[in-house]
Design an enzyme around this catalytic site. Structure first.
Site, PDB file in Angstrom:
ATOM      1  N   LYS A  37      24.656  48.593  -1.342  1.00 26.55           N
ATOM      2  CA  LYS A  37      23.686  49.399  -2.076  1.00 26.55           C
ATOM      3  C   LYS A  37      22.243  49.147  -1.646  1.00 26.55           C
ATOM      4  CE  LYS A  37      24.133  46.387  -6.187  1.00 26.55           C
ATOM      5  NZ  LYS A  37      25.283  45.590  -5.657  1.00 26.55           N
ATOM      6  N   ASN A  89      17.097  47.090  -8.489  1.00 24.93           N
ATOM      7  CA  ASN A  89      17.728  45.829  -8.107  1.00 24.93           C
ATOM      8  C   ASN A  89      17.304  45.334  -6.733  1.00 24.93           C
ATOM      9  OD1 ASN A  89      19.827  43.823  -8.897  1.00 24.93           O
ATOM     10  ND2 ASN A  89      20.852  44.559  -7.058  1.00 24.93           N
ATOM     11  N   HIS A 123      31.363  39.883 -10.230  1.00 21.44           N
ATOM     12  CA  HIS A 123      30.726  39.804 -11.556  1.00 21.44           C
ATOM     13  C   HIS A 123      31.727  39.942 -12.712  1.00 21.44           C
ATOM     14  CE1 HIS A 123      26.953  39.857  -9.510  1.00 21.44           C
ATOM     15  NE2 HIS A 123      27.062  41.109  -9.110  1.00 21.44           N
TER      16      HIS A 123
END
Length: 464
Positions: free
Chosen positions: A125, A148, A194
């Protein structure tokens, strides 16, 4: 800065006063809200107070007058247990959200059709975000890149027809953005990561899906379909009426982008309408970067850019630090900094891109370790293990040549010497740790910078 006017006259609590938290406080105050901020870190509190923000322990305030709690993305929302501030907010009927949600609400209120591209995915990303931004800049747009990737979204210029916001979104940030509604939404892939924060892979994938499911009417959803979760997301997005572009580095697609050897194909109704190559773009080496390039192409096409302009800009993309970053050469030996590879899936991309690898790996291990990378061991000349995971990784490597170096400086010296002495055709000293950095470094950036500094300090190195 983006003044958040949607909370003008209200009181908003903010917990977590890192970079995005401080930017949130400033943006809310600029928009006319009263802000009450708190953090468990005295140093962070001191920074907020020095910036003129009101601070108060949220455990001892009157929540009846609080309109919202803005939570830093690193603070647990659900798993392994909600943070105490979340519990207090929910007990008092106060919504919990993040800074990207504030951006989305401000955009809807002020410039609802302004270009907004949101990007998520387990891997790729950041490169995709930076590549889209680069293409937009090269073609005369005014891209605002944040989220982010490092710049707090509320620190960017306000939404407007002349500003294209390109926002990288982690799963933590999406979890705090219930009304995310980009004009172009991208989900590249979903692989296990995560899970300590989301509980299960299915729940993690469901959070990611919110970004593409929320694409505004007339917008475009772009999905990598090489994993089952994203494939199902694409089908649901299409059934929901979104314009859906599928991208794949493994299989043909009827409508979207796919690979034919080294070429990328743009497909429509089963026919090839465009063919191009990114082989000349050194910063886009590897099939994983072909996926990133496909997503960036589809996003920029959806924003109205021409094929020729997109491809021309792609070929000048400089890449990102710590992501397959070519640092330098000593003779034939190339040194590559891929410190961002904090899990096996990410490290796989780098290992697949080279054939004579002197691999530096290790750190704080993720679930599964390096066992998923076994099929790449034959292309690794030798592995140099560092950090907490070294003993376990040595067992996984078994008879494959390896040494426990312990620290990064020793690993770089050993790998450089071996790569120079042996007769490999294209030797590459590759830092791609497949681990988090926290046992020896504060973050992957510091680890990658240390690698770069070690390489550039070596005699005879030529900076790439």
């Amino acid at each position: 800065m983006i003044p958040v006017t949607t909370y003008r006259g209200a009181t908003v609590a903010v917990f977590g006063l890192g970079g995005s938290g401080l930017a949130t406080c400033a943006a809310l105050a600029a928009g006319g809200a009263r802000v009450v901020a708190w953090d468990d870190s005295p140093a962070s509190l001191a920074k907020a107070e020095a910036a003129g923000h009101e601070t108060a322990d949220l455990r001892h305030i009157d929540w009846s007058g609080i309109a919202a709690l803005v939570l830093a993305p690193g603070v647990p929302l659900t798993h392994p247990a909600p943070h105490w501030s979340v519990g207090l907010a929910r007990a008092n009927g106060v919504e919990v959200l993040g800074d990207i949600e504030l951006f989305c609400r401000e955009r809807r209120a002020t410039a609802p059709r302004s270009p907004f591209v949101a990007i998520t995915g387990t891997n790729g990303k950041s490169t995709t975000t930076a590549l889209i931004t680069h293409i937009l800049a090269e073609t005369g747009r005014d891209p605002q890149m944040g989220g982010n990737i490092g710049t707090a979204v509320l620190s960017l210029a306000p939404p407007a027809a002349g500003h294209s916001h390109v926002v990288e979104c982690s799963s933590f940030q999406i979890d705090l953005t219930p009304s995310i509604d980009p004009l172009v939404g991208i989900c590249l892939n979903v692989t296990p990561d995560h899970l300590d924060r989301h509980g299960t892979l299915d729940l993690y994938a469901a959070v990611k899906e919110r970004l593409v499911a929320g694409v505004q009417p007339g917008g475009t959803a772009i999905l990598g379909i090489d994993d089952r979760h994203c494939q199902a997301m694409a089908d649901r997005a299409e059934r929901a009426g979104h314009r859906t572009v599928r991208i794949s580095i493994r299989n043909p697609v009827a409508d979207g982008l796919c690979l034919d050897g080294a070429d990328i194909l743009r497909m429509e109704a089963g026919a090839v309408v465009r063919r191009f190559s990114i082989a000349a773009a050194g910063a886009l080496r590897g099939t994983h970067n072909a996926q990133n390039a496909m997503a960036a192409y589809a996003a920029c096409e959806a924003l109205g850019l021409t094929h020729d302009a997109i491809v021309r800009a792609m070929l000048t993309f400089p890449g990102l630090a710590h992501r397959m970053e070519q640092v330098g050469r000593i003779g034939r030996v190339l040194f590559v900094n891929d410190s961002k590879a904090t899990n096996a899936d990410s490290a796989e991309k780098a290992l697949a891109a080279f054939s004579d690898v002197y691999w530096i790996a290790g750190g704080t291990p993720k679930e599964g370790g390096i066992a998923p990378l076994a099929r790449f061991f034959p292309r690794i000349r030798k592995t140099y293990l560092i950090g907490k995971s070294a003993e376990d990784f040595a067992k996984t490597l078994g008879a494959h040549p390896h040494v426990i170096a312990g620290t990064l400086d020793k690993a770089v010296a050993l790998a450089a010497a071996d790569a120079a002495a042996e007769g490999a055709a294209d030797p590459v000293v590759l830092l791609s740790p497949a681990c988090a950095s926290y046992d020896q470094f504060p973050n992957f950036e510091v680890r990658g910078t240390a690698f770069r500094d070690l390489v550039l300090a070596m005699p005879g190195v030529v900076k790439v």
